[in-house]
Design a protein around this motif. Structure first.
Motif, PDB file in Angstrom:
ATOM      1  N   HIS A 115      67.016  59.843  19.567  1.00 19.57           N
ATOM      2  CA  HIS A 115      68.458  59.807  19.753  1.00 19.57           C
ATOM      3  C   HIS A 115      68.845  59.118  21.072  1.00 19.57           C
ATOM      4  O   HIS A 115      68.092  59.118  22.038  1.00 19.57           O
ATOM      5  N   SER A 116      70.031  58.505  21.054  1.00 20.35           N
ATOM      6  CA  SER A 116      70.610  57.881  22.250  1.00 20.35           C
ATOM      7  C   SER A 116      69.677  56.851  22.878  1.00 20.35           C
ATOM      8  O   SER A 116      69.456  56.838  24.092  1.00 20.35           O
ATOM      9  N   GLN A 147      70.419  60.358  15.999  1.00 23.52           N
ATOM     10  CA  GLN A 147      71.843  60.310  16.277  1.00 23.52           C
ATOM     11  C   GLN A 147      72.171  59.506  17.531  1.00 23.52           C
ATOM     12  O   GLN A 147      71.338  59.301  18.397  1.00 23.52           O
ATOM     13  N   ARG A 148      73.405  59.036  17.571  1.00 26.48           N
ATOM     14  CA  ARG A 148      73.945  58.303  18.727  1.00 26.48           C
ATOM     15  C   ARG A 148      73.133  57.045  19.054  1.00 26.48           C
ATOM     16  O   ARG A 148      72.644  56.853  20.161  1.00 26.48           O
ATOM     17  N   ASN A 149      72.977  56.213  18.038  1.00 25.47           N
ATOM     18  CA  ASN A 149      72.377  54.895  18.208  1.00 25.47           C
ATOM     19  C   ASN A 149      73.343  53.848  17.656  1.00 25.47           C
ATOM     20  O   ASN A 149      74.537  54.127  17.510  1.00 25.47           O
ATOM     21  N   HIS A 153      76.686  59.730  14.267  1.00 27.39           N
ATOM     22  CA  HIS A 153      77.148  58.850  15.348  1.00 27.39           C
ATOM     23  C   HIS A 153      76.334  57.558  15.421  1.00 27.39           C
ATOM     24  O   HIS A 153      75.739  57.219  16.439  1.00 27.39           O
ATOM     25  N   ASN A 154      76.307  56.850  14.298  1.00 26.99           N
ATOM     26  CA  ASN A 154      75.743  55.507  14.251  1.00 26.99           C
ATOM     27  C   ASN A 154      76.796  54.564  13.674  1.00 26.99           C
ATOM     28  O   ASN A 154      77.993  54.848  13.766  1.00 26.99           O
ATOM     29  N   HIS A 209      80.158  60.620  11.199  1.00 28.19           N
ATOM     30  CA  HIS A 209      80.538  59.651  12.237  1.00 28.19           C
ATOM     31  C   HIS A 209      79.814  58.314  12.054  1.00 28.19           C
ATOM     32  O   HIS A 209      79.069  57.844  12.913  1.00 28.19           O
TER      33      HIS A 209
END
Length: 346
Positions: free
Chosen positions: A63-64, A83-85, A108-109, A134
């Motif tokens: 993630h991230s 997540q978050r990429n 969150h992508n 998201h």
């Protein structure tokens, strides 16, 4: 002084090593050094972009990391966090070797439906949680494993639910579809026999979806354009305990007289609508939210048809603020009927 010299020597060693290795070998060197420090698992197949800590040998943390693709997933991994990429698509076969995956977290992508093939998740027969919230999806991914219990598709751009969107997903317990642009639901959710929570807040629904699962306990439909509730709605779903219909377009005309008079309901939220009367509710209801409507009178009969020492409402929370009534409109008998309410907000 000795400490400063030691730091400078360590930096020189790192620079010399980096000059001797290719970029790939240099990353391998760093990874090996991190593994020896206890941060990385002993599995040599952990992707360079991710962490596989020894404390959680079946988890892969990616993630991230500003990733634009899903890295190779080793066969022993059961939990993958992505997540978050900046991932826009998932390449075919990326999960084929990791058939024991139980959790896939892709929240969150920038995932797009046209970049997801119909067979991406097919081989994941043990998948329990799939988080795709998201993203930029415009439809529910096809051929989802029937093993999924928790599916999150909120905050995407899905306009409708087709009749085959959740086909044969009889193990699904939680379904989150909030904050899409859903206007219609083709077919029904009845095949989701295990579903207990359905969240469709912040969409464009004009009516409550039909044929909901019998086991459903929580139904969240706030921030839609719903104008009415079907007659005998709650009697069709005897396990419903929490119903939230705030921020819709409900009127008195759209509510059948006894539609909320069911003994299983615990919480009912009808705030921010266009109601002029307090609807009839069951004595077992505990939380009732009616703030920001157009209610003009306090009708005690909505809570108690009779009241004495043994017959009274179980209401604990009653909100009536931002209506057209005041504390003076509450009759003295309310102290007997609503004896469990600590404070009536008007």
């Amino acid at each position: 002084m000795r400490i400063l010299v030691l730091i400078l020597l360590m930096r020189m060693v790192d620079v010399n090593i980096s000059q001797q290795y290719s970029p790939f070998q240099w990353l391998s060197h760093l990874r090996g050094r991190r593994r020896n420090a206890g941060w990385q698992s002993e599995a040599v197949d952990c992707p360079l972009e991710c962490d596989c800590p020894t404390a959680y040998p079946t988890a892969m943390y990616c993630h991230s990391r500003n990733l634009q693709h899903v890295p190779y997933v080793p066969s022993h991994i059961e939990y993958v966090y992505l997540q978050r990429n900046q991932i826009t698509g998932i390449q075919d076969g990326v999960f084929d070797n990791a058939t024991n995956l139980m959790w896939v977290i892709l929240s969150h992508n920038q995932l797009r439906s046209e970049k997801l093939s119909d067979s991406i998740f097919v081989k994941l027969k043990s998948l329990d949680r799939l988080y795709l919230d998201h993203n930029e999806l415009t439809r529910v991914p096809r051929n989802l494993p029937r093993s999924i219990a928790d599916l999150r598709l909120s905050y995407n751009k899905i306009p409708k639910i087709s009749s085959k969107s959740f086909e044969r997903m009889s193990n699904l317990i939680i379904l989150q579809l909030q904050a899409n642009v859903i206007e219609e639901v083709e077919g029904d959710f009845k095949e989701l026999k295990s579903l207990t929570m359905l969240d469709m807040r912040k969409n464009k629904l004009r009516r409550i979806p039909e044929s909901l699962p019998e086991r459903l306990q929580q139904l969240y439909l706030e921030h839609n354009n719903i104008e009415s509730v079907p007659n005998a709605f709650l009697t069709m779903y005897p396990n419903l305990q929490f119903v939230r219909l705030a921020h819709n377009a409900l009127t008195d005309k759209g509510l059948p007289s006894s539609v909320f008079n069911t003994s299983t309901l615990v919480e009912l939220d009808l705030s921010f609508n266009k109601l002029e009367k307090i609807p009839l509710v069951n004595r077992n209801l505990e939380n009732l939210y009616l703030q920001a409507n157009k209610i003009k009178e306090f009708s005690l009969s909505s809570f108690c048809d009779t009241f004495d020492g043994t017959n009274f409402s179980k209401l604990k929370v009653l909100r009536l603020d931002a209506n057209k009534i005041s504390a003076r409109d509450i009759p003295a008998e309310a102290a007997y009927c609503l004896r469990l309410v600590s404070f009536i907000d008007v």
